[in-house]
Design a protein around this motif. Sequence first.
Motif, short mmCIF file in Angstrom:
data_model
loop_
_atom_site.label_atom_id
_atom_site.label_comp_id
_atom_site.label_asym_id
_atom_site.label_seq_id
_atom_site.Cartn_x
_atom_site.Cartn_y
_atom_site.Cartn_z
N SER A 1 74.32 41.40 64.59
CA SER A 1 75.17 40.81 63.53
C SER A 1 74.54 41.13 62.19
O SER A 1 73.37 41.51 62.10
N ASP A 2 75.30 40.94 61.12
CA ASP A 2 74.78 41.21 59.78
C ASP A 2 73.72 40.20 59.36
O ASP A 2 72.95 40.45 58.44
N GLU A 3 73.69 39.02 60.02
CA GLU A 3 72.67 38.02 59.67
C GLU A 3 71.26 38.55 59.96
O GLU A 3 70.29 38.13 59.33
N MET A 4 71.18 39.46 60.93
CA MET A 4 69.88 40.00 61.29
C MET A 4 69.27 40.82 60.15
O MET A 4 68.05 40.95 60.07
N LYS A 5 70.10 41.34 59.23
CA LYS A 5 69.57 42.13 58.12
C LYS A 5 68.63 41.29 57.26
O LYS A 5 67.56 41.75 56.84
N GLY A 6 69.03 40.04 56.99
CA GLY A 6 68.20 39.14 56.17
C GLY A 6 66.87 38.85 56.86
O GLY A 6 65.82 38.80 56.20
N ARG A 7 66.90 38.66 58.16
CA ARG A 7 65.66 38.37 58.88
C ARG A 7 64.74 39.59 58.91
O ARG A 7 63.52 39.46 58.89
N ILE A 8 65.35 40.77 58.93
CA ILE A 8 64.52 41.99 58.90
C ILE A 8 63.87 42.15 57.52
O ILE A 8 62.70 42.53 57.42
N ILE A 9 64.64 41.81 56.47
CA ILE A 9 64.06 41.92 55.12
C ILE A 9 62.97 40.88 54.94
O ILE A 9 61.89 41.17 54.43
N ASN B 1 58.84 41.22 55.40
CA ASN B 1 58.99 41.86 56.72
C ASN B 1 59.24 43.36 56.60
O ASN B 1 58.64 44.17 57.31
N ILE B 2 60.18 43.71 55.71
CA ILE B 2 60.53 45.14 55.58
C ILE B 2 59.36 45.93 55.00
O ILE B 2 59.10 47.07 55.38
N ARG B 3 58.59 45.29 54.09
CA ARG B 3 57.41 45.97 53.53
C ARG B 3 56.35 46.20 54.61
O ARG B 3 55.72 47.26 54.67
N THR B 4 56.17 45.20 55.47
CA THR B 4 55.19 45.34 56.56
C THR B 4 55.60 46.46 57.51
O THR B 4 54.77 47.31 57.91
N MET B 5 56.89 46.49 57.85
CA MET B 5 57.38 47.54 58.75
C MET B 5 57.19 48.92 58.14
O MET B 5 56.72 49.86 58.80
N ILE C 1 60.75 37.53 63.96
CA ILE C 1 60.41 38.63 63.06
C ILE C 1 59.55 38.07 61.93
O ILE C 1 60.02 37.31 61.08
N HIS C 2 58.28 38.41 61.98
CA HIS C 2 57.34 38.04 60.92
C HIS C 2 56.22 39.08 60.94
O HIS C 2 56.06 39.85 61.93
N PRO C 3 55.40 39.17 59.90
CA PRO C 3 54.42 40.26 59.80
C PRO C 3 53.50 40.39 61.03
O PRO C 3 53.25 41.52 61.48
N ALA C 4 52.99 39.30 61.55
CA ALA C 4 52.08 39.40 62.71
C ALA C 4 52.81 39.96 63.93
O ALA C 4 52.28 40.81 64.66
N ARG C 5 54.05 39.47 64.13
CA ARG C 5 54.83 39.97 65.27
C ARG C 5 55.21 41.44 65.08
O ARG C 5 55.24 42.22 66.04
#
Length: 518
Positions: A216-224, A230-234, A277-281
């Motif tokens: 879903s599009d909600e997942m985009k916010g969790r990825i960011i 989160n996106i910077r860590t990835m 979804i968080h930096p450690a994970r």
Amino acid sequence: MTTIIVAVVAVVATLLIAVPITSKVSVDNKVKKDAETIGSAEEKARGIIDEALKTAETKKRETLLEVKEESLRTKNELEKETKERRNELLKYEKRVLAKEETVDKKAEAVEKREAECTARFAELQKKEKRVDELELKGVQELERVSGLTSEQAKEELLRSVEDDVKVDVARLYKELESQAKEEAGKKAKEYVVNAIQKCAVDHVAETTISVVQLPSDEMKGRIIGREGRNIRTMETLTGVDLIIDDTPEAVVLSSFDPIRREVARVALEKLIVDGRIHPARIEEMVEKAQKEVETQIREDGENAAMDVGVHGIHPELLKLLGRMKFRSSYGQNALKHSIEVAQLSGLLAGEIGVDVRMAKRAGLLHDIGKSIDHEVEGSHIEIGVNLCKKYKESPLVINAVAAHHGDVEPESLIACIVQAADAISAARPGARRETLETYTNRLKQLEDITNQFKGVEKSFAIQAGREIRVMVVPEHVNDSEMVLLARDIAKQIEAELEYPGQIKVNVIRESRAVDYAK
């Protein structure tokens, strides 16, 4: 004798028994009884001695008879054996005499034949001398009639024959050459067509992006993540750009390195499934994804070798082979290209009767240098040759890798087969792609560079820009100047153009003489 001794012993024993030792009794009675006993004992002793003597005499006669019989039997056997030996000696003597007679007869025959041969030899010598005299007279007569010596006549004859033979050989050579070229062309086309028909490999155009579908599009916010952590860590851990735009339920991963892009894709898909979804994970999932991709690379290399039927490749080479799945050249997947070249090489080798397994091995490893050419200095050919030498590949494979673009001379039919298979795989329509404008501009620049040289009549860029064919004016450029012209054109191309691989400069000078028969 033994019986006599026994008898004497018995008498003595009887006497000893007959004299009892007892207490003193009446002397008279005792003496009388003793006398009677002694007389009886003496009679018995005499009887025993007589009997023993008779027995001994009988035994002696029997023994003498046995000895005589044994002696007689031995004598008869010796006489019989002596008679047999004498008969054998007589037979041998007769046989030797017969052989001596035969040898004497043969010796007489040989002597007779030798005498005949000596006579014939003397006769032949006389005839030979007569023939030599006649031959000499004939030669002298021929020399007198022709006015030439024998050496002069021989030279004249050889000269005329030589001219005739040269004409015939030239004609035959041209016929054979044209026939061989015609048949070779037909056979080559037949082999190539058969190989291409038997080999069908998918062509996948690799790009620099991968798309990951989202639930879903909600997942985009969790990825960011909060403030984009989160996106910077990835992006920091993978070296891949994550592009999150208005595309519904999708995230675009962008990177020129397909392995890094694959690690990011696997890690992101795992995070989406996990939901946390968080930096450690993210760091944990990226590490797992790297291990999975390494395993997949090794399996891809093993599967590629298994698909083409090549065994015994070093594990490190198999790992590098698997990395080629994430490498592309002009849009053509490098691993699939290598598999196709291996299969084509095996089919062509089978057609012309060389080692199919070695041809497949060389075809599979011909582009192995492309797996690490972004990390190591040098062309993929130099890198591939060094890798094959490091992991103990055969000199046949090493030469095929070094020669598949013509950088060195092929030393075997297998190297030529790999060259042909590589060209077939790369030139097949749809196998590779390049933007039309870039492609045409590069070929036009190649022809423009060549046409500016003095003495060039026209030039053609062929073989997808891998060769420039230059036609020169024969009156302006001689044979020695052609070499310098080819060198100057090559240096100019190196200075002005950027291109993969190498470009062959082929300078052609053609002279014609025309006349008409009226």
